[in-house]
Design an enzyme around this catalytic site. Structure first.
Site, PDB file in Angstrom:
ATOM      1  N   CYS A 109      91.538  17.616  51.551  1.00 31.57           N
ATOM      2  CA  CYS A 109      91.051  16.402  51.140  1.00 31.57           C
ATOM      3  C   CYS A 109      92.065  15.125  51.516  1.00 31.57           C
ATOM      4  O   CYS A 109      91.979  14.023  51.445  1.00 31.57           O
ATOM      5  CB  CYS A 109      90.561  16.219  49.456  1.00 31.57           C
ATOM      6  SG  CYS A 109      89.248  17.226  49.006  1.00 31.57           S
ATOM      7  N   HIS A 240      91.413   8.826  47.152  1.00 29.06           N
ATOM      8  CA  HIS A 240      90.698   9.954  47.129  1.00 29.06           C
ATOM      9  C   HIS A 240      89.795   9.979  46.045  1.00 29.06           C
ATOM     10  O   HIS A 240      89.750  10.026  44.908  1.00 29.06           O
ATOM     11  CB  HIS A 240      91.228  11.360  47.395  1.00 29.06           C
ATOM     12  CG  HIS A 240      90.517  12.558  47.615  1.00 29.06           C
ATOM     13  ND1 HIS A 240      89.390  12.376  48.422  1.00 29.06           N
ATOM     14  CD2 HIS A 240      90.415  13.500  46.874  1.00 29.06           C
ATOM     15  CE1 HIS A 240      88.661  13.825  48.244  1.00 29.06           C
ATOM     16  NE2 HIS A 240      89.373  14.503  47.279  1.00 29.06           N
ATOM     17  N   ASN A 270      82.657  13.745  46.108  1.00 24.77           N
ATOM     18  CA  ASN A 270      83.931  14.163  46.693  1.00 24.77           C
ATOM     19  C   ASN A 270      83.442  14.408  48.317  1.00 24.77           C
ATOM     20  O   ASN A 270      83.017  15.555  48.579  1.00 24.77           O
ATOM     21  CB  ASN A 270      84.788  15.339  46.261  1.00 24.77           C
ATOM     22  CG  ASN A 270      86.191  15.374  46.780  1.00 24.77           C
ATOM     23  OD1 ASN A 270      86.280  15.138  48.031  1.00 24.77           O
ATOM     24  ND2 ASN A 270      86.835  16.313  46.071  1.00 24.77           N
TER      25      ASN A 270
HETATM   26  N1  COA Z   1      77.374  21.632  33.960  1.00 21.29           N
HETATM   27  C1  COA Z   1      77.501  21.725  32.832  1.00 21.29           C
HETATM   28  N2  COA Z   1      78.371  22.627  32.020  1.00 21.29           N
HETATM   29  C2  COA Z   1      79.471  22.928  33.093  1.00 21.29           C
HETATM   30  C3  COA Z   1      79.284  22.628  34.413  1.00 21.29           C
HETATM   31  C4  COA Z   1      78.256  22.158  34.757  1.00 21.29           C
HETATM   32  N3  COA Z   1      78.338  21.551  36.158  1.00 21.29           N
HETATM   33  N4  COA Z   1      80.756  23.134  35.004  1.00 21.29           N
HETATM   34  C5  COA Z   1      81.335  23.718  33.892  1.00 21.29           C
HETATM   35  N5  COA Z   1      80.627  23.566  32.683  1.00 21.29           N
HETATM   36  C6  COA Z   1      80.859  24.142  31.497  1.00 21.29           C
HETATM   37  C7  COA Z   1      82.102  25.272  31.634  1.00 21.29           C
HETATM   38  O1  COA Z   1      81.347  26.493  31.944  1.00 21.29           O
HETATM   39  C8  COA Z   1      82.854  25.247  30.242  1.00 21.29           C
HETATM   40  O2  COA Z   1      81.999  25.722  29.382  1.00 21.29           O
HETATM   41  P1  COA Z   1      82.502  26.551  28.006  1.00 21.29           P
HETATM   42  O3  COA Z   1      83.496  25.511  27.392  1.00 21.29           O
HETATM   43  O4  COA Z   1      81.421  27.080  27.285  1.00 21.29           O
HETATM   44  O5  COA Z   1      83.250  27.534  28.875  1.00 21.29           O
HETATM   45  C9  COA Z   1      82.806  23.575  29.827  1.00 21.29           C
HETATM   46  O6  COA Z   1      81.622  23.194  30.691  1.00 21.29           O
HETATM   47  C10 COA Z   1      83.956  22.908  30.265  1.00 21.29           C
HETATM   48  O7  COA Z   1      84.535  23.548  31.638  1.00 21.29           O
HETATM   49  P2  COA Z   1      85.985  22.686  32.097  1.00 21.29           P
HETATM   50  O8  COA Z   1      86.034  23.439  33.431  1.00 21.29           O
HETATM   51  O9  COA Z   1      86.966  23.151  31.120  1.00 21.29           O
HETATM   52  O10 COA Z   1      85.521  21.271  32.322  1.00 21.29           O
HETATM   53  P3  COA Z   1      86.361  20.008  32.872  1.00 21.29           P
HETATM   54  O11 COA Z   1      86.453  19.128  31.790  1.00 21.29           O
HETATM   55  O12 COA Z   1      87.626  20.663  33.160  1.00 21.29           O
HETATM   56  O13 COA Z   1      85.710  19.603  33.857  1.00 21.29           O
HETATM   57  C11 COA Z   1      85.822  19.323  36.448  1.00 21.29           C
HETATM   58  C12 COA Z   1      85.583  20.468  35.175  1.00 21.29           C
HETATM   59  C13 COA Z   1      85.554  20.641  37.648  1.00 21.29           C
HETATM   60  C14 COA Z   1      84.835  18.342  36.301  1.00 21.29           C
HETATM   61  C15 COA Z   1      87.257  19.179  36.199  1.00 21.29           C
HETATM   62  O14 COA Z   1      87.996  20.181  35.957  1.00 21.29           O
HETATM   63  C16 COA Z   1      87.718  18.572  37.724  1.00 21.29           C
HETATM   64  O15 COA Z   1      87.088  17.622  38.173  1.00 21.29           O
HETATM   65  N6  COA Z   1      88.923  19.265  38.227  1.00 21.29           N
HETATM   66  C17 COA Z   1      89.180  18.587  39.668  1.00 21.29           C
HETATM   67  C18 COA Z   1      88.300  19.300  40.745  1.00 21.29           C
HETATM   68  C19 COA Z   1      88.605  18.404  41.849  1.00 21.29           C
HETATM   69  O16 COA Z   1      88.503  17.192  41.884  1.00 21.29           O
HETATM   70  N7  COA Z   1      88.793  19.186  42.947  1.00 21.29           N
HETATM   71  C20 COA Z   1      89.086  18.667  44.363  1.00 21.29           C
HETATM   72  C21 COA Z   1      90.406  18.044  44.401  1.00 21.29           C
HETATM   73  S1  COA Z   1      90.765  17.194  45.814  1.00 21.29           S
END
Ligand code: COA
Length: 313
Positions: A109, A240, A270
């Site tokens: 990215c 980004h 993204n």
């Molecule tokens: N829909 C519904 N529930 C979802 C889900 C979805 N698409 N994806 C994950 N969940 C659930 C998980 O299973 C988890 O459930 P649990 O608590 O029962 O285990 C819960 O939601 C929370 O998951 P978590 O991973 O802790 O959520 P989060 O607040 O960290 O959000 C992201 C997840 C991916 C949105 C966040 O971590 C993020 O944006 N990270 C950066 C990713 C990124 O930008 N990558 C590219 C970088 S260049």
């Protein structure tokens, strides 16, 4: 002698995949995706390849389908059509150019900032007058559409800038780097590795989130310090477009107010290396920034890689 961004352009495929559409593919909801990421929809390329998207973005920036006078093509992409020829060679050929230097840059990215850095460096030392720097991705092809933790985040598209030599200095400075010890947090397997799911993107979202905020904010602060520009002087932050909450946390740490941040991730998700040039193009074309304005771009990606750049338009 300096280098300037002479023009910008972008292209996204027509097909829109909304959060509601995703509800019928994986167990998720529009509410979950919107509140956790800010993303509402993304574009998906069904038939156009990455080089098709890249070519269309380059045409949009060049305002021409022929680019005989371009001396350098660099495409930042993690989803090239082929290992070789590079995407940049395919774009060059599509634009009827038979002589320019052409190659791809791989920095996930952060790819566009890396490509800009390389183009800027080459232009300062070599007889290259005009360069096209593109970020182009087709992440829909490396996403596991059964994995709700990743498939909601990404989209396809391309953006491009034309760089030219100029009397005034317009590319004011970079902060750029990488730390490969984070390789397991965000990766796509390929030949030579023993991944259980070759080609699909794997991510530890929570950990990526924390490092992304810290790293992007650190990089943005360093580039401001290096260039001697204060956050108040920045007309627009073009970050980004990974997650609204990441952007919000970064801008607060850097001291940039909400009304000076360009956001379009609600429409595209993204798009990896394409996200900054698409955003920059939309910011310029919508009149949010214009000639003489200072723009701060900051990116973060797999590697981990990071990069920031301050430009005067
Ligand atoms: N829909 C519904 N529930 C979802 C889900 C979805 N698409 N994806 C994950 N969940 C659930 C998980 O299973 C988890 O459930 P649990 O608590 O029962 O285990 C819960 O939601 C929370 O998951 P978590 O991973 O802790 O959520 P989060 O607040 O960290 O959000 C992201 C997840 C991916 C949105 C966040 O971590 C993020 O944006 N990270 C950066 C990713 C990124 O930008 N990558 C590219 C970088 S260049």
């Amino acid at each position: 002698m300096g280098i300037k961004i002479a023009s910008v352009g972008a292209y996204v495929p027509d097909k829109v995949l909304t959060n509601e559409d995703l509800e019928s593919i994986v167990e998720t909801s529009d509410e979950w995706i919107t509140t956790r990421t800010g993303i509402r929809e993304r574009r998906i390329s069904e038939v156009e390849t990455t080089s098709d998207l890249a070519t269309k973005a380059a045409i949009s920036a060049l305002k021409s389908e022929i680019a005989e006078d371009v001396d350098l093509f660099i495409t930042a992409t993690a989803t090239p059509d082929m290992f070789f020829p590079s995407t940049a060679c395919l774009v060059q050929s599509n634009l009827k150019n038979k002589r320019a230097v052409a190659f791809d840059v791989s920095a996930a990215c952060t790819g566009f900032i890396y490509a800009l850095y390389v183009a800027d460096s080459i232009m300062r030392t070599k007889e290259i007058e005009r360069a096209v720097v593109i970020g182009a991705e087709r992440f829909s092809k490396i996403i596991d559409w059964n994995d709700r933790t990743t498939c909601i985040l990404f989209g396809d598209g391309a953006g491009a800038v034309v760089l030219e030599k100029s009397e005034n200095e317009c590319i004011l400075g970079f902060d750029i780097g990488a730390d490969g010890s984070y390789k397991d947090l965000l990766r796509v397997e390929s030949i030579g590795s023993n991944g259980e799911y070759p080609w699909y993107l794997h991510m530890k979202g929570n950990e990526v989130f924390k490092v992304a905020v810290r790293t992007m904010a650190g990089s943005a602060k360093r580039v401001l310090e290096k260039t001697g520009i204060s956050s108040e002087d920045i007309k627009l932050l073009v970050p980004h477009q990974a997650n609204y909450r990441i952007i919000d946390a970064v801008s607060k740490r850097v001291g940039i107010k909400n009304d000076k941040i360009f956001i379009n991730l609600d429409k595209y998700g993204n798009t990896s290396a394409a996200s900054i040039p698409i955003a920059l193009s939309e910011a310029v074309k919508s009149g949010k920034v214009g000639k003489g304005d200072l723009v701060l771009m900051v990116a973060f990606g797999g590697g981990f890689t990071w990069g920031s750049c301050v430009v005067r338009l």
